[in-house]
Design a protein around this motif. Structure first.
Motif, PDB file in Angstrom:
ATOM      1  N   GLU A 129      -2.873   2.600   1.232  1.00 58.25           N
ATOM      2  CA  GLU A 129      -3.124   0.649   1.169  1.00 58.25           C
ATOM      3  C   GLU A 129      -3.768   0.423  -0.096  1.00 58.25           C
ATOM      4  OE1 GLU A 129      -2.677  -0.382   4.081  1.00 58.25           O
ATOM      5  OE2 GLU A 129      -2.159   1.344   5.022  1.00 58.25           O
ATOM      6  N   ILE A 130      -4.120   0.975  -0.558  1.00 61.32           N
ATOM      7  CA  ILE A 130      -4.370   0.361  -2.327  1.00 61.32           C
ATOM      8  C   ILE A 130      -3.208  -0.143  -3.269  1.00 61.32           C
ATOM      9  CG2 ILE A 130      -5.804   0.335  -4.404  1.00 61.32           C
ATOM     10  CD1 ILE A 130      -7.990   1.760  -2.368  1.00 61.32           C
ATOM     11  N   ALA A 131      -2.434   1.355  -2.798  1.00 62.42           N
ATOM     12  CA  ALA A 131      -1.052   1.462  -3.684  1.00 62.42           C
ATOM     13  C   ALA A 131      -0.317   0.611  -2.591  1.00 62.42           C
ATOM     14  CB  ALA A 131      -0.140   2.838  -3.539  1.00 62.42           C
ATOM     15  N   ARG A 132      -0.255  -0.031  -1.835  1.00 62.52           N
ATOM     16  CA  ARG A 132       0.465  -0.544  -1.156  1.00 62.52           C
ATOM     17  C   ARG A 132       0.443  -1.699  -1.586  1.00 62.52           C
ATOM     18  NH1 ARG A 132       1.044   2.860   4.035  1.00 62.52           N
ATOM     19  NH2 ARG A 132       2.899   3.668   3.537  1.00 62.52           N
ATOM     20  N   ASP A 133      -0.904  -2.214  -1.628  1.00 61.27           N
ATOM     21  CA  ASP A 133      -1.200  -3.502  -1.932  1.00 61.27           C
ATOM     22  C   ASP A 133      -1.150  -4.250  -3.655  1.00 61.27           C
ATOM     23  OD1 ASP A 133      -2.568  -4.018   0.426  1.00 61.27           O
ATOM     24  OD2 ASP A 133      -4.345  -3.667   0.210  1.00 61.27           O
ATOM     25  N   TYR A 134      -1.218  -2.797  -4.447  1.00 60.18           N
ATOM     26  CA  TYR A 134      -1.003  -3.394  -5.544  1.00 60.18           C
ATOM     27  C   TYR A 134       0.587  -2.500  -6.684  1.00 60.18           C
ATOM     28  CZ  TYR A 134      -6.139  -4.329  -5.729  1.00 60.18           C
ATOM     29  OH  TYR A 134      -7.784  -5.029  -5.233  1.00 60.18           O
ATOM     30  N   SER A 135       0.581  -2.172  -5.702  1.00 59.61           N
ATOM     31  CA  SER A 135       1.495  -1.251  -6.321  1.00 59.61           C
ATOM     32  C   SER A 135       3.885  -1.590  -5.712  1.00 59.61           C
ATOM     33  CB  SER A 135       1.858  -0.154  -6.924  1.00 59.61           C
ATOM     34  OG  SER A 135       2.845   0.651  -7.246  1.00 59.61           O
ATOM     35  N   GLY A 136       3.014  -1.103  -4.354  1.00 64.00           N
ATOM     36  CA  GLY A 136       4.291  -1.395  -3.500  1.00 64.00           C
ATOM     37  C   GLY A 136       3.972  -0.436  -2.996  1.00 64.00           C
ATOM     38  N   GLU A 137       5.130  -0.451  -0.939  1.00 66.40           N
ATOM     39  CA  GLU A 137       5.703   0.386  -0.548  1.00 66.40           C
ATOM     40  C   GLU A 137       6.132   2.018  -1.001  1.00 66.40           C
ATOM     41  OE1 GLU A 137       5.157   1.766   3.537  1.00 66.40           O
ATOM     42  OE2 GLU A 137       4.611  -0.300   3.134  1.00 66.40           O
ATOM     43  N   LYS A 138       6.988   1.967  -1.997  1.00 65.60           N
ATOM     44  CA  LYS A 138       7.335   3.107  -2.336  1.00 65.60           C
ATOM     45  C   LYS A 138       6.489   3.590  -3.351  1.00 65.60           C
ATOM     46  CE  LYS A 138      12.374   1.850  -2.633  1.00 65.60           C
ATOM     47  NZ  LYS A 138      13.819   1.984  -3.077  1.00 65.60           N
ATOM     48  N   ALA A 139       5.137   3.043  -4.004  1.00 64.51           N
ATOM     49  CA  ALA A 139       4.333   3.746  -4.297  1.00 64.51           C
ATOM     50  C   ALA A 139       3.358   4.561  -3.274  1.00 64.51           C
ATOM     51  CB  ALA A 139       3.852   2.676  -5.092  1.00 64.51           C
ATOM     52  N   GLY A 140       2.952   3.656  -2.012  1.00 62.41           N
ATOM     53  CA  GLY A 140       2.159   4.303  -1.033  1.00 62.41           C
ATOM     54  C   GLY A 140       3.241   5.748  -0.516  1.00 62.41           C
ATOM     55  N   ASN A 141       4.607   5.402  -0.949  1.00 64.88           N
ATOM     56  CA  ASN A 141       5.169   7.052   0.289  1.00 64.88           C
ATOM     57  C   ASN A 141       5.244   8.147  -1.308  1.00 64.88           C
ATOM     58  OD1 ASN A 141       5.335   5.609   2.365  1.00 64.88           O
ATOM     59  ND2 ASN A 141       7.963   5.053   1.195  1.00 64.88           N
ATOM     60  N   PHE A 142       4.727   8.377  -2.422  1.00 61.36           N
ATOM     61  CA  PHE A 142       4.866   8.682  -3.375  1.00 61.36           C
ATOM     62  C   PHE A 142       3.598   9.203  -3.550  1.00 61.36           C
ATOM     63  CE2 PHE A 142       4.074   9.782  -7.986  1.00 61.36           C
ATOM     64  CZ  PHE A 142       4.819  10.860  -7.974  1.00 61.36           C
ATOM     65  N   ILE A 143       2.687   8.136  -3.657  1.00 60.61           N
ATOM     66  CA  ILE A 143       0.888   8.851  -3.518  1.00 60.61           C
ATOM     67  C   ILE A 143       1.022   9.197  -2.267  1.00 60.61           C
ATOM     68  CG2 ILE A 143      -1.487   7.976  -2.956  1.00 60.61           C
ATOM     69  CD1 ILE A 143       0.103   5.451  -5.360  1.00 60.61           C
TER      70      ILE A 143
END
Length: 165
Positions: A129-143
């Motif tokens: 969720e934090i990654a999606r807020d600060y980095s993006g949807e693809k980052a959330g999937n990678f993380i």
């Protein structure tokens, strides 16, 4: 010049606030290529309080306490945390990882390795969720993929808090 972030949601619980503050602080240290200093943390917290209108209330105090617990633990075990991330970030070099993403993962990995009172799936969900807020949807999937790989190596329940390991 320091980067500024906004806390993604004014209705966050204290642990989420702590996670976001630590991620932001670690991000600033990475970008500035500076090591942790208590004075830098204090300055960051003053700036964060002003920027995000954090009042001196129970919520902000609990968020800061959690942030400091995370920050101190990450500092003590950073080499181990970073090695775990790299071991599960297949075909990625450390310098190719987005600064935000690697610091989001540092927080989650520390919780998974060292905070049995936080179920690993909670750490993963919060990181995504934090990654999606600060980095993006693809980052959330990678993380999510990296952290799930780390979760699978743990010798504790993924969905339950543990009082002692």
């Amino acid at each position: 010049m320091e980067e500024e972030f906004e806390i993604s949601d004014g209705k966050l619980h204290a642990k989420r606030l702590g996670r976001e503050l630590v991620m932001q602080f670690l991000f600033q240290c990475d970008v500035a290529r500076e090591e942790f200093r208590q004075s830098r943390w204090e300055s960051f917290m003053l700036q964060a309080a002003q920027t995000h209108a954090l009042r001196d209330n129970r919520y902000a105090r609990k968020g800061r306490e959690y942030a400091e617990k995370l920050l101190n633990g990450i500092r003590e075990r950073q080499a181990e945390i970073d090695a775990a991330i790299l071991a599960h970030a297949e075909n990625w070099e450390w310098d190719r990882l987005a600064v935000v993403d690697r610091n989001v993962m540092r927080v989650a990995v520390f919780e998974m390795l060292c905070m049995p009172e936080v179920p690993p799936v909670v750490s993963i969900n919060e990181a995504v969720e934090i990654a999606r807020d600060y980095s993006g949807e693809k980052a959330g999937n990678f993380i999510n993929g990296v952290l799930n790989g780390i979760k699978d190596t743990l010798s504790r329940p993924a969905r339950k808090a543990v009082k002692e390991l």
